[in-house]
Design an enzyme around this catalytic site. Sequence first.
Site, mmCIF file in Angstrom:
data_model
loop_
_atom_site.group_PDB
_atom_site.id
_atom_site.type_symbol
_atom_site.label_atom_id
_atom_site.label_comp_id
_atom_site.label_asym_id
_atom_site.label_seq_id
_atom_site.Cartn_x
_atom_site.Cartn_y
_atom_site.Cartn_z
ATOM 1 N N GLU A 128 0.836 -1.210 0.000
ATOM 2 C CA GLU A 128 0.000 0.000 0.000
ATOM 3 C C GLU A 128 0.876 1.269 0.000
ATOM 4 O O GLU A 128 0.511 2.288 -0.593
ATOM 5 C CB GLU A 128 -0.938 -0.024 1.222
ATOM 6 C CG GLU A 128 -1.739 1.227 1.492
ATOM 7 C CD GLU A 128 -2.679 1.656 0.360
ATOM 8 O OE1 GLU A 128 -2.977 0.843 -0.529
ATOM 9 O OE2 GLU A 128 -3.081 2.842 0.361
ATOM 10 N N THR A 181 -4.312 8.871 -3.457
ATOM 11 C CA THR A 181 -4.148 8.952 -2.004
ATOM 12 C C THR A 181 -2.911 9.788 -1.656
ATOM 13 O O THR A 181 -2.945 10.608 -0.736
ATOM 14 C CB THR A 181 -4.036 7.538 -1.403
ATOM 15 O OG1 THR A 181 -5.228 6.817 -1.748
ATOM 16 C CG2 THR A 181 -3.910 7.578 0.104
HETATM 17 N N1 LIG Z 1 -2.818 -3.329 -7.967
HETATM 18 C C1 LIG Z 1 -3.105 -2.036 -7.912
HETATM 19 N N2 LIG Z 1 -4.381 -1.623 -7.763
HETATM 20 C C2 LIG Z 1 -4.699 -0.305 -7.737
HETATM 21 N N3 LIG Z 1 -3.793 0.684 -7.850
HETATM 22 C C3 LIG Z 1 -2.493 0.335 -7.978
HETATM 23 C C4 LIG Z 1 -2.101 -1.020 -8.021
HETATM 24 N N4 LIG Z 1 -0.747 -1.052 -8.139
HETATM 25 C C5 LIG Z 1 -0.324 0.220 -8.188
HETATM 26 N N5 LIG Z 1 -1.360 1.070 -8.100
HETATM 27 C C6 LIG Z 1 -1.276 2.557 -8.131
HETATM 28 O O1 LIG Z 1 -1.862 3.072 -6.943
HETATM 29 C C7 LIG Z 1 -2.566 4.303 -7.209
HETATM 30 C C8 LIG Z 1 -4.013 4.156 -6.742
HETATM 31 O O2 LIG Z 1 -4.034 3.979 -5.359
HETATM 32 P P1 LIG Z 1 -4.689 5.065 -4.412
HETATM 33 O O3 LIG Z 1 -4.274 6.427 -4.856
HETATM 34 O O4 LIG Z 1 -4.396 4.662 -3.006
HETATM 35 O O5 LIG Z 1 -6.229 4.884 -4.743
HETATM 36 P P2 LIG Z 1 -7.319 4.071 -3.937
HETATM 37 O O6 LIG Z 1 -7.773 5.022 -2.887
HETATM 38 O O7 LIG Z 1 -8.396 3.792 -4.921
HETATM 39 O O8 LIG Z 1 -6.657 2.851 -3.419
HETATM 40 C C9 LIG Z 1 -2.494 4.517 -8.705
HETATM 41 O O9 LIG Z 1 -1.432 5.425 -8.942
HETATM 42 C C10 LIG Z 1 -2.125 3.150 -9.255
HETATM 43 O O10 LIG Z 1 -1.370 3.218 -10.451
HETATM 44 N N1 LIG Z 2 -6.175 6.910 5.837
HETATM 45 C C1 LIG Z 2 -5.871 6.912 4.420
HETATM 46 C C2 LIG Z 2 -6.822 5.968 3.737
HETATM 47 C C3 LIG Z 2 -6.703 5.901 2.238
HETATM 48 O O1 LIG Z 2 -7.704 5.020 1.754
HETATM 49 P P1 LIG Z 2 -7.959 4.804 0.204
HETATM 50 O O2 LIG Z 2 -9.103 3.869 0.133
HETATM 51 O O3 LIG Z 2 -8.270 6.131 -0.387
HETATM 52 O O4 LIG Z 2 -6.701 4.214 -0.345
HETATM 53 C C4 LIG Z 2 -6.030 8.342 3.903
HETATM 54 O O5 LIG Z 2 -7.099 8.903 4.113
HETATM 55 O O6 LIG Z 2 -5.078 8.880 3.336
#
Ligand SMILES: Nc1ncnc2c1ncn2[C@@H]1O[C@H](COP(=O)(O)OP(=O)(O)O)[C@@H](O)[C@H]1O
Ligand SMILES: N[C@@H](CCOP(=O)(O)O)C(=O)O
Length: 307
Positions: A128, A181
């Site tokens: 993550e 995020t």
């Molecule tokens: N297996 C995966 N699934 C989703 N996002 C991924 C994965 N691997 C890498 N990423 C990257 O993580 C980012 C999305 O995650 P994030 O910003 O935390 O969104 P979410 O809140 O939907 O999890 C994107 O930049 C994406 O390219």
């Molecule tokens: N506490 C984190 C949680 C992010 O969750 P996501 O589902 O958006 O990946 C934040 O708020 O930054």
Amino acid sequence: MDSIKIFSPATVANVSCGFDVLGFCLDSVGDEMVIKKTSSKGITISKIEGYDLPLETKKNVAGVAGLAILEAANVNFGFDVEIYKHIKPGSGVGSSSASASGVVYAINELLGKPFNKTQLTAFAMKGEAVASGNEHADNIAPGLFGGFTLVKSLEPLEILELPTPTDLYATIVHPQIEVKTSEARAILPKHIQFKDGITQWANVGSLVHGLHTSDYDLISRSLQDVIVEPHRKQLIPQFDVAKASAMQSGALGVGISGSGPSIFALSKGETTANQVAEAFENVYKNTTIDFKVYVSKINPNGIKTLS
Ligand SMILES: Nc1ncnc2c1ncn2[C@@H]1O[C@H](COP(=O)(O)OP(=O)(O)O)[C@@H](O)[C@H]1O
Ligand SMILES: N[C@@H](CCOP(=O)(O)O)C(=O)O
């Protein structure tokens, strides 16, 4: 067993007052993943369907989380990962965490379950961190444990499982824009007012008490975020209107799901949750923004094996 197919559900992190500590698991949306044992060491990602994401192991959260559990297991074989993605990346309902927690759950099953759920959470956090630039467990723990979870501490990692009142339903509206995020974290203040801290930790305590006692009125009065929401809501078009409209339709509380742009509401009963869905629809259908709305029970079990 050399191969496993799993369902890894979406999650709602923060739950308004509990930034980086509270979360719950949804049951109507999630990714599927197929993980197979390979004779060569390491993790390969051979297929991703649904969204355009990196296949390179170290750039995909599933790859990095998989490497973390493999290193701890110290085995002389590896795993191949296929991801059938239904949770849009950057949606705020744990798209990246579903991949990270799904892969560690699956590998643990194939290894004969040597690790407990807290250890799996620690491995998934490594993945993550690739997406959010920071290790946090509030979007991972609900997928691995199910229900509501509270991250008591990161060092040592301690996860508490909280009860779910039987009549609690979630409604999610997902405006189809991407909020990363990492970017939603970057706009947060480094310091907060002492009085805001007091309001926020009182709300976390009373929300946890409300979940334990099925006190829906207390849950409603606790679903407030005076620290993060004021900064992040500007990233979400129509947030204030959608929130007001959902509250008028009977929601117990409304807030930003994870880092957004999804917005969640909690309601007592499915009928109210459906009315809240209609309220969200009425707000966004009068705009040019594409959106999806759905109602979900709180998923008590989290990730599950399909075959
Ligand atoms: N297996 C995966 N699934 C989703 N996002 C991924 C994965 N691997 C890498 N990423 C990257 O993580 C980012 C999305 O995650 P994030 O910003 O935390 O969104 P979410 O809140 O939907 O999890 C994107 O930049 C994406 O390219
Ligand atoms: N506490 C984190 C949680 C992010 O969750 P996501 O589902 O958006 O990946 C934040 O708020 O930054």
